[in-house]
Write a protein that holds these residues in place. Structure first.
Motif, short mmCIF file in Angstrom:
data_model
loop_
_atom_site.label_atom_id
_atom_site.label_comp_id
_atom_site.label_asym_id
_atom_site.label_seq_id
_atom_site.Cartn_x
_atom_site.Cartn_y
_atom_site.Cartn_z
N ALA A 1 27.74 26.10 34.73
CA ALA A 1 27.17 26.46 33.65
C ALA A 1 28.52 26.81 32.57
O ALA A 1 28.35 27.02 31.46
N GLY A 2 29.66 27.10 33.33
CA GLY A 2 30.82 27.81 32.66
C GLY A 2 30.81 29.05 32.44
O GLY A 2 31.43 29.78 31.64
N GLY A 3 30.26 29.90 33.24
CA GLY A 3 29.80 31.43 33.12
C GLY A 3 28.69 31.76 32.56
O GLY A 3 27.77 30.97 32.62
N THR A 4 28.49 32.68 31.85
CA THR A 4 27.49 33.43 31.32
C THR A 4 27.21 33.31 30.09
O THR A 4 26.29 34.12 29.36
N TRP A 5 27.94 32.37 29.04
CA TRP A 5 27.46 32.34 27.94
C TRP A 5 26.31 31.66 27.70
O TRP A 5 25.56 32.20 26.58
N LEU A 6 25.73 30.97 28.44
CA LEU A 6 24.15 30.49 28.22
C LEU A 6 23.27 31.85 28.26
O LEU A 6 22.21 31.68 27.68
N THR A 7 23.75 32.55 29.20
CA THR A 7 22.83 33.89 29.23
C THR A 7 22.75 34.46 27.70
O THR A 7 21.72 34.93 27.34
N ALA A 8 23.76 34.64 27.32
CA ALA A 8 24.03 35.29 25.93
C ALA A 8 23.30 34.49 24.94
O ALA A 8 22.36 35.13 24.13
N MET A 9 23.45 33.15 25.01
CA MET A 9 22.50 32.25 23.98
C MET A 9 21.10 32.32 24.34
O MET A 9 20.21 32.64 23.34
N VAL B 1 27.92 37.04 38.37
CA VAL B 1 29.38 36.28 38.25
C VAL B 1 30.54 37.27 38.59
O VAL B 1 31.54 36.88 39.33
N GLY B 2 30.40 38.67 38.10
CA GLY B 2 31.67 39.45 38.27
C GLY B 2 31.59 39.91 39.76
O GLY B 2 32.94 40.29 40.16
N ASN B 3 30.37 40.03 40.25
CA ASN B 3 30.37 40.63 41.79
C ASN B 3 31.17 41.93 41.82
O ASN B 3 32.00 42.31 42.90
N ARG B 4 30.95 43.10 40.86
CA ARG B 4 31.65 43.90 40.65
C ARG B 4 31.07 45.22 41.52
O ARG B 4 31.79 46.34 41.55
N LEU B 5 29.81 45.04 41.95
CA LEU B 5 29.20 46.21 42.64
C LEU B 5 29.90 46.49 43.89
O LEU B 5 30.16 47.71 44.28
N VAL B 6 30.19 45.44 44.68
CA VAL B 6 31.04 45.73 46.04
C VAL B 6 32.46 46.03 45.80
O VAL B 6 33.15 46.40 46.86
N SER B 7 32.94 45.94 44.57
CA SER B 7 34.48 46.21 44.37
C SER B 7 34.56 47.51 43.84
O SER B 7 35.65 48.19 43.48
N GLY B 8 33.47 48.45 43.64
CA GLY B 8 33.57 49.85 42.93
C GLY B 8 34.02 49.54 41.66
O GLY B 8 34.47 50.54 40.93
N GLY B 9 33.62 48.36 40.79
CA GLY B 9 34.05 48.43 39.35
C GLY B 9 33.12 48.58 38.67
O GLY B 9 33.09 48.54 37.43
N ILE B 10 31.82 49.30 38.89
CA ILE B 10 30.95 49.71 37.94
C ILE B 10 30.73 51.29 37.96
O ILE B 10 30.74 51.86 39.14
N SER C 1 34.51 33.68 37.59
CA SER C 1 34.56 35.10 36.77
C SER C 1 35.54 35.09 35.49
O SER C 1 35.21 35.47 34.51
N ARG C 2 36.56 34.59 35.54
CA ARG C 2 37.61 34.62 34.56
C ARG C 2 37.29 33.87 33.37
O ARG C 2 37.50 33.94 32.40
N LEU C 3 37.07 32.55 33.98
CA LEU C 3 36.45 31.63 32.82
C LEU C 3 35.16 31.92 31.97
O LEU C 3 35.09 32.05 31.06
N SER C 4 34.38 32.84 32.93
CA SER C 4 33.06 33.29 32.10
C SER C 4 33.47 34.21 31.13
O SER C 4 33.14 34.14 30.08
N ASP C 5 34.31 35.11 31.34
CA ASP C 5 35.04 36.14 30.17
C ASP C 5 35.38 35.33 29.14
O ASP C 5 35.19 35.66 28.11
N ILE C 6 36.21 33.96 29.21
CA ILE C 6 36.91 33.58 28.21
C ILE C 6 35.80 32.74 27.49
O ILE C 6 35.81 32.95 26.19
N ASN C 7 34.82 32.10 28.15
CA ASN C 7 33.72 31.21 27.40
C ASN C 7 32.91 32.03 26.57
O ASN C 7 32.39 32.06 25.54
#
Length: 755
Positions: free
Chosen positions: A212-220, A292-301, A448-454
């Motif tokens: 889907a090219g990331g999470t922009w469809l979720t925002a829409m 998409v970000g998978n940040r829970l397991v990386s301690g990024g939240i 994840s990076r493409l999602s942030d851009i889109n």
């Protein structure tokens, strides 16, 4: 079918009449489903809980209000709750459906908890969010609710057991990591925590965000909903995973068994059609940070107060229940976080964590917390043995169930129909269930990076126009036309046609004429159904294979990865949470302190140390051993008033001492046992070691070494697998050990607070 008419004798006529009648009754059932749907959704707080309850706390009145609430499940008079048993809190997922699936029927997580005498609570939610609430607000609310439950049960032996189903699992894990003090054991049922993990050829839903090219469809979707996200879209995604069931099997089963299937169908559809809404910002956070970000397991939240959410901070045992038949949360996504947070089992122990997992062979995603068979087996065993799970030493274990039978040694120590034991495991056992390699991680990191851009492009160029164009009335109309909602809306309209259908269905039931089971047209009907299922399954496999190949091909391109900022392949595609220097220093100091306590302790410490050492070669911890040890703890003149937490601390300390230097720890046993405490020590140790059956040869050798070390007590060994708990030989009882181990009535305690 008391009024069923006899067949005519002509197979074609009989089948035609039967099929026509079934079709009329089928559409009348859909009409009834829509009627119940409208009544259900018109309620102030729609739910499908089977049990009576009373409200405890309203999340809308918290400092940061949310649409969640805490209720207490009222026990039946025949099964009163025990104030000394730890409370159980069941939390349902807010993933498109309304609340109540954890207590949907008597054989459920709530039903099992009540039947076991545990005080039981439930956390549900309203179908519409509070304006402005966030996922982190919900996490804070869950922590507040669990603290409330703990405060209401000061006499309970142990902090609350919290069950998080599906998406509630990761929310509970976040709350327990941010506020660990109030939480006891966690049971995460079908809960995804490692969103990138999986194996090729399985669980294609993890590729959806990439294609889907990331999470922009979720925002829409949130913008088209005028600030709300329709949970019906999550339900549609779920249904699309199994088109054979969605488009054929579910309807065919109802149509072909219309005389018996309708009540069960309608009961489930009350929950399945009770779609809930999420705030647009909530769903966006979930998609960006987790899916998409998978940040829970990386301690990024980070929590609202700035605390870094690290799952390694959870203090209570974590029990993960998943299934190989689950395409929504397959075992790699339920267990892969262990690989991403820890280097090995010693690393798990260094963080003082106990992780238990159980993998079902076949049940689907909903079966993990809906199936009555699963509730009667796995959930009942987890609930019955939660105290054992709570005192397991740090490490990684697999929960294994074997059916108890007449030949089961010491069957009187088994809590139910199954014997639960815990096998030590390593991270290689988790890897064997399936996990990503580094190339897969690079692909998901690229997504994840493409999602942030889109998402940035959408918010800059499209979002302002869509928000300006969409009105609340337009959003409501689009929700009613949503594919998962439309069938419920369509058959719920009040008009002459549906009223005529209802009258016709009454006439059919009064003159029902089912075809005989041996009717050849019924056999042809079933054959056609099997062909339809096979065709839809083939289409699903083709679709899923194409989706996977497209994802792997697109995001595996080195040029695209480099364009998105991913560097050479020798650099990890994503950061893993490291150990803080303070934690490493703390672990080192603890190890030094433990070595200094090898020669210190009480006779009770000596017994636990010796028992842990003796049963280690057998490779498992058995509920029968714990049951016998629990009886000992209750009968011991100096320990029966000790709390479970103190007992747990003692077990953990002694097993940690053994890990430091087991040879020195065993040689130090005489220093822990004064002469008057040795008389019954070896017989009692042998009795406990044999509670789960005859010990393996290595364990028998260790028993002999301890007996020799203590200069031999002269006692005769306790026979293996005795019909009832044996007593030590007649001798002067020690001050540290009971004369016998036998079941006894629980000592009541004075209650200090409300139930």
């Amino acid at each position: 079918m008391a009024n069923a008419l006899p067949p005519s004798g002509n197979p074609a006529v009989d089948y035609l009449i039967d099929a026509t009648q079934r079709t009329i009754l089928f559409f009348d059932t859909l009409r009834e489903r829509s009627r119940e749907y409208q009544e259900h959704m018109a309620k102030k707080a729609p739910h499908v809980l089977h049990f009576p309850f009373e409200p405890v706390r309203d999340g809308r009145r918290l400092e940061r209000p949310v649409n969640y609430g805490l209720i207490r499940i009222l026990p039946a008079a025949a099964t009163p709750t025990d104030p000394q048993k730890r409370p159980i809190v069941v939390i349902d997922p807010r993933a498109g459906h309304g609340p109540g699936i954890g207590g949907f029927k008597p054989d459920s997580e709530i039903g099992v908890a009540l039947a076991s005498g545990h005080p039981c609570y439930f956390v549900g939610f309203l179908t519409e969010p509070v304006e402005g609430q966030t996922v982190l607000d919900v996490v804070d609310a869950l922590a507040a609710f669990v603290a409330e439950v703990a405060g209401r049960h000061p006499d309970a032996e142990g902090a609350p057991l919290v069950i998080g189903n599906c998406q509630a699992g990761w929310a509970v894990a976040m709350a327990a990591a941010a506020r660990p003090a109030a939480f006891g054991p966690l049971l995460l049922a079908g809960a995804p925590l490692a969103y990138w993990q999986g194996t090729h050829g399985h669980a294609p839903m993890r590729y959806t965000g990439g294609l889907a090219g990331g999470t922009w469809l979720t925002a829409m979707a949130g913008d088209l909903g005028a600030g709300t996200f329709d949970g019906g879209w999550l339900v549609s995604n779920f249904e699309n995973m199994n088109p054979a069931n969605t488009f054929w099997t579910k309807q065919y089963r109802l149509w072909s068994r219309i005389d018996t299937e309708a009540p069960r169908y309608l009961e489930f559809e009350r929950w399945w059609g009770g779609h809930a809404l999420l705030g647009a910002q909530e769903m966006q956070w979930i998609a960006d940070e987790l899916f998409v970000g998978n940040r829970l397991v990386s301690g990024g939240i980070r929590a609202n107060d700035g605390t870094r959410i690290d799952l390694r901070n959870v203090k209570g045992p974590i029990v993960v229940f998943c299934s190989k038949g689950d395409d929504i949360t397959p075992p790699p996504q339920a267990l892969g976080w262990i690989l991403e947070l820890y280097r090995d089992v010693d690393d798990i122990r260094a963080h003082d964590q106990t992780i238990v997992y159980s993998v079902h062979d076949e049940t689907g995603h909903l079966g993990i917390f809906v199936s009555g068979a699963v509730a009667k087996k796995e959930h009942r065993e987890f609930t019955s043995n939660i105290d054992l799970i709570d005192v397991l030493p740090p490490g990684l274990f697999e929960a294994v169930l074997t059916r108890a039978g007449p030949d089961t040694p010491n069957a009187h120590l088994v809590a139910g129909e199954w014997v639960l034991h815990f096998e030590p495991r390593t991270l290689d056992d988790i890897r064997a269930l399936g996990c990503n390699d580094e190339e897969d991680d690079r692909r998901f990191a690229a997504v994840s990076r493409l999602s942030d851009i889109n998402l940035g492009l959408y918010r800059t160029f499209l979002q302002p126009w869509i928000r300006a164009a969409v009105t609340p009335e337009m959003a409501q109309t689009m929700r009613r036309l949503q594919p998962a909602r439309l069938p419920y809306e369509m058959f719920g309209q009040k008009n002459d046609a549906f009223e005529a259908l209802q009258d016709l269905a009454k006439l059919v039931r009064a003159h029902r004429r089912p075809a005989p089971p041996d009717n050849p047209f019924l056999q042809a009907q079933q054959l056609f159904s099997d062909m339809m299922v096979a065709a839809l399954e083939n289409w699903r496999e083709t679709r899923d294979g194409a989706v996977e190949q497209a994802f792997l091909g697109i995001y595996g391109q080195p040029f695209l990865q480099a364009l998105l900022g991913l560097r050479a392949s020798d650099e990890p595609p994503r950061a893993r949470p490291g150990d803080a220097p303070e934690h490493r220093a703390f672990v080192q100091a603890q190890e030094e302190a433990l070595r200094g306590r090898i020669g210190q302790g009480t006779p009770a410490d000596a017994l636990i140390r010796a028992l842990a050492w003796v049963i280690t070669p057998g490779g498992r911890v058995d509920e029968r051993t714990f049951a016998a040890l629990k009886i000992l703890r209750e009968e011991h003149p100096h320990c029966h008033d000790a709390t479970l937490a103190a007992f747990k601390a003692r077990v953990r300390e002694q097993t940690a001492i053994l890990r430091q230097d087991d040879d020195a720890a065993i040689e130090a046993l005489p220093a822990l046992l004064p002469d008057e405490a040795r008389a019954g020590f070896v017989p009692m140790l042998r009795h406990l070691a044999e509670a789960a059956g005859p010990p393996v040869p290595a364990s028998a050798e260790r028993l002999a070494r301890i007996e020799k070390l203590l200069d031999g007590s002269g006692q005769q060994p306790v026979p293996a697998a005795p019909p009832s708990p044996p007593a030590p030989p007649a001798a002067e009882p020690s001050a540290a050990l009971p004369r016998r181990v036998a079941p006894r009535t629980r000592r009541p305690r004075a209650r200090k607070g409300p139930a």
